[in-house]
Design a protein around this motif. Sequence first.
Motif, PDB file in Angstrom:
ATOM      1  N   HIS A 102      -7.959   4.189   2.717  1.00  0.00           N
ATOM      2  CA  HIS A 102      -8.570   3.893   4.018  1.00  0.00           C
ATOM      3  C   HIS A 102      -8.460   2.401   4.284  1.00  0.00           C
ATOM      4  O   HIS A 102      -8.804   1.587   3.431  1.00  0.00           O
ATOM      5  N   LEU A 103      -7.978   2.042   5.455  1.00  0.00           N
ATOM      6  CA  LEU A 103      -7.969   0.663   5.923  1.00  0.00           C
ATOM      7  C   LEU A 103      -8.940   0.613   7.093  1.00  0.00           C
ATOM      8  O   LEU A 103      -8.804   1.370   8.057  1.00  0.00           O
TER       9      LEU A 103
ATOM     10  N   ALA B 175     -11.496  -1.446  10.017  1.00  0.00           N
ATOM     11  CA  ALA B 175     -11.671  -2.617  10.878  1.00  0.00           C
ATOM     12  C   ALA B 175     -12.709  -3.550  10.271  1.00  0.00           C
ATOM     13  O   ALA B 175     -13.720  -3.112   9.730  1.00  0.00           O
ATOM     14  N   GLY B 176     -12.425  -4.830  10.335  1.00  0.00           N
ATOM     15  CA  GLY B 176     -13.342  -5.827   9.825  1.00  0.00           C
ATOM     16  C   GLY B 176     -13.253  -6.036   8.324  1.00  0.00           C
ATOM     17  O   GLY B 176     -13.849  -6.962   7.786  1.00  0.00           O
ATOM     18  N   VAL B 177     -12.525  -5.166   7.628  1.00  0.00           N
ATOM     19  CA  VAL B 177     -12.348  -5.303   6.181  1.00  0.00           C
ATOM     20  C   VAL B 177     -10.865  -5.549   5.901  1.00  0.00           C
ATOM     21  O   VAL B 177     -10.469  -6.644   5.531  1.00  0.00           O
ATOM     22  N   ASP B 178     -10.046  -4.505   6.091  1.00  0.00           N
ATOM     23  CA  ASP B 178      -8.607  -4.609   5.874  1.00  0.00           C
ATOM     24  C   ASP B 178      -7.856  -4.913   7.169  1.00  0.00           C
ATOM     25  O   ASP B 178      -6.747  -5.433   7.135  1.00  0.00           O
ATOM     26  N   LEU B 179      -8.465  -4.527   8.277  1.00  0.00           N
ATOM     27  CA  LEU B 179      -7.840  -4.666   9.593  1.00  0.00           C
ATOM     28  C   LEU B 179      -8.657  -5.622  10.445  1.00  0.00           C
ATOM     29  O   LEU B 179      -9.834  -5.852  10.189  1.00  0.00           O
ATOM     30  N   GLU B 180      -8.022  -6.144  11.470  1.00  0.00           N
ATOM     31  CA  GLU B 180      -8.715  -7.035  12.393  1.00  0.00           C
ATOM     32  C   GLU B 180      -9.865  -6.298  13.070  1.00  0.00           C
ATOM     33  O   GLU B 180      -9.795  -5.079  13.302  1.00  0.00           O
ATOM     34  N   GLU B 181     -10.925  -7.041  13.366  1.00  0.00           N
ATOM     35  CA  GLU B 181     -12.079  -6.491  14.075  1.00  0.00           C
ATOM     36  C   GLU B 181     -11.604  -5.841  15.372  1.00  0.00           C
ATOM     37  O   GLU B 181     -10.732  -6.367  16.061  1.00  0.00           O
ATOM     38  N   GLY B 182     -12.148  -4.681  15.688  1.00  0.00           N
ATOM     39  CA  GLY B 182     -11.773  -3.966  16.910  1.00  0.00           C
ATOM     40  C   GLY B 182     -10.621  -2.998  16.730  1.00  0.00           C
ATOM     41  O   GLY B 182     -10.280  -2.258  17.645  1.00  0.00           O
ATOM     42  N   SER B 183     -10.003  -3.001  15.554  1.00  0.00           N
ATOM     43  CA  SER B 183      -8.901  -2.072  15.286  1.00  0.00           C
ATOM     44  C   SER B 183      -9.429  -0.664  15.059  1.00  0.00           C
ATOM     45  O   SER B 183     -10.567  -0.479  14.617  1.00  0.00           O
TER      46      SER B 183
ATOM     47  N   GLY C 103      -9.435   2.616  12.743  1.00  0.00           N
ATOM     48  CA  GLY C 103      -9.242   2.810  11.307  1.00  0.00           C
ATOM     49  C   GLY C 103      -7.886   3.447  11.035  1.00  0.00           C
ATOM     50  O   GLY C 103      -7.307   4.109  11.900  1.00  0.00           O
ATOM     51  N   LEU C 104      -7.386   3.242   9.839  1.00  0.00           N
ATOM     52  CA  LEU C 104      -6.088   3.786   9.457  1.00  0.00           C
ATOM     53  C   LEU C 104      -6.217   4.417   8.085  1.00  0.00           C
ATOM     54  O   LEU C 104      -6.760   3.807   7.158  1.00  0.00           O
ATOM     55  N   VAL C 105      -5.745   5.652   7.952  1.00  0.00           N
ATOM     56  CA  VAL C 105      -5.717   6.332   6.662  1.00  0.00           C
ATOM     57  C   VAL C 105      -4.257   6.578   6.317  1.00  0.00           C
ATOM     58  O   VAL C 105      -3.501   7.131   7.118  1.00  0.00           O
TER      59      VAL C 105
ATOM     60  N   ARG D 278       0.829  -1.209   0.000  1.00  0.00           N
ATOM     61  CA  ARG D 278       0.000   0.000   0.000  1.00  0.00           C
ATOM     62  C   ARG D 278       0.865   1.262   0.000  1.00  0.00           C
ATOM     63  O   ARG D 278       0.551   2.239  -0.669  1.00  0.00           O
ATOM     64  N   LEU D 279       1.960   1.233   0.760  1.00  0.00           N
ATOM     65  CA  LEU D 279       2.856   2.392   0.803  1.00  0.00           C
ATOM     66  C   LEU D 279       3.555   2.591  -0.540  1.00  0.00           C
ATOM     67  O   LEU D 279       3.692   3.731  -1.017  1.00  0.00           O
ATOM     68  N   VAL D 280       3.982   1.512  -1.171  1.00  0.00           N
ATOM     69  CA  VAL D 280       4.596   1.613  -2.499  1.00  0.00           C
ATOM     70  C   VAL D 280       3.570   2.162  -3.490  1.00  0.00           C
ATOM     71  O   VAL D 280       3.893   2.992  -4.342  1.00  0.00           O
ATOM     72  N   GLU D 281       2.327   1.713  -3.373  1.00  0.00           N
ATOM     73  CA  GLU D 281       1.253   2.219  -4.230  1.00  0.00           C
ATOM     74  C   GLU D 281       1.110   3.730  -4.091  1.00  0.00           C
ATOM     75  O   GLU D 281       0.983   4.450  -5.087  1.00  0.00           O
ATOM     76  N   LEU D 282       1.163   4.239  -2.864  1.00  0.00           N
ATOM     77  CA  LEU D 282       1.050   5.679  -2.629  1.00  0.00           C
ATOM     78  C   LEU D 282       2.236   6.460  -3.181  1.00  0.00           C
ATOM     79  O   LEU D 282       2.115   7.652  -3.468  1.00  0.00           O
TER      80      LEU D 282
END
Length: 68
Positions: A46-47, A49-57, A59-61, A30-34
């Motif tokens: 956007h990453l 929770a429950g999609v790209d990240l573990e449930e309960g995480s 969010g990460l942009v 993802r970083l190389v893509e950016l």
Amino acid sequence: MDEPRITVQSSAGETLITANAEGLRLLAERLVELADPGLSDGYHLHLDAGVDLEEGSAGLVLQRDDSI
């Protein structure tokens, strides 16, 4: 190969990203893509929770900012 697993925990002034080997590879991709020269300033991913990240995480942009 294992499934990529990434967790993000955020507290006052600090963010902890924990991942297995596949998760680290995914983040690196993802970083190389950016960093692609064809992308414009402000492009972001956007990453979630429950999609790209573990449930309960938290969010990460990941955002490209060429002014830094």
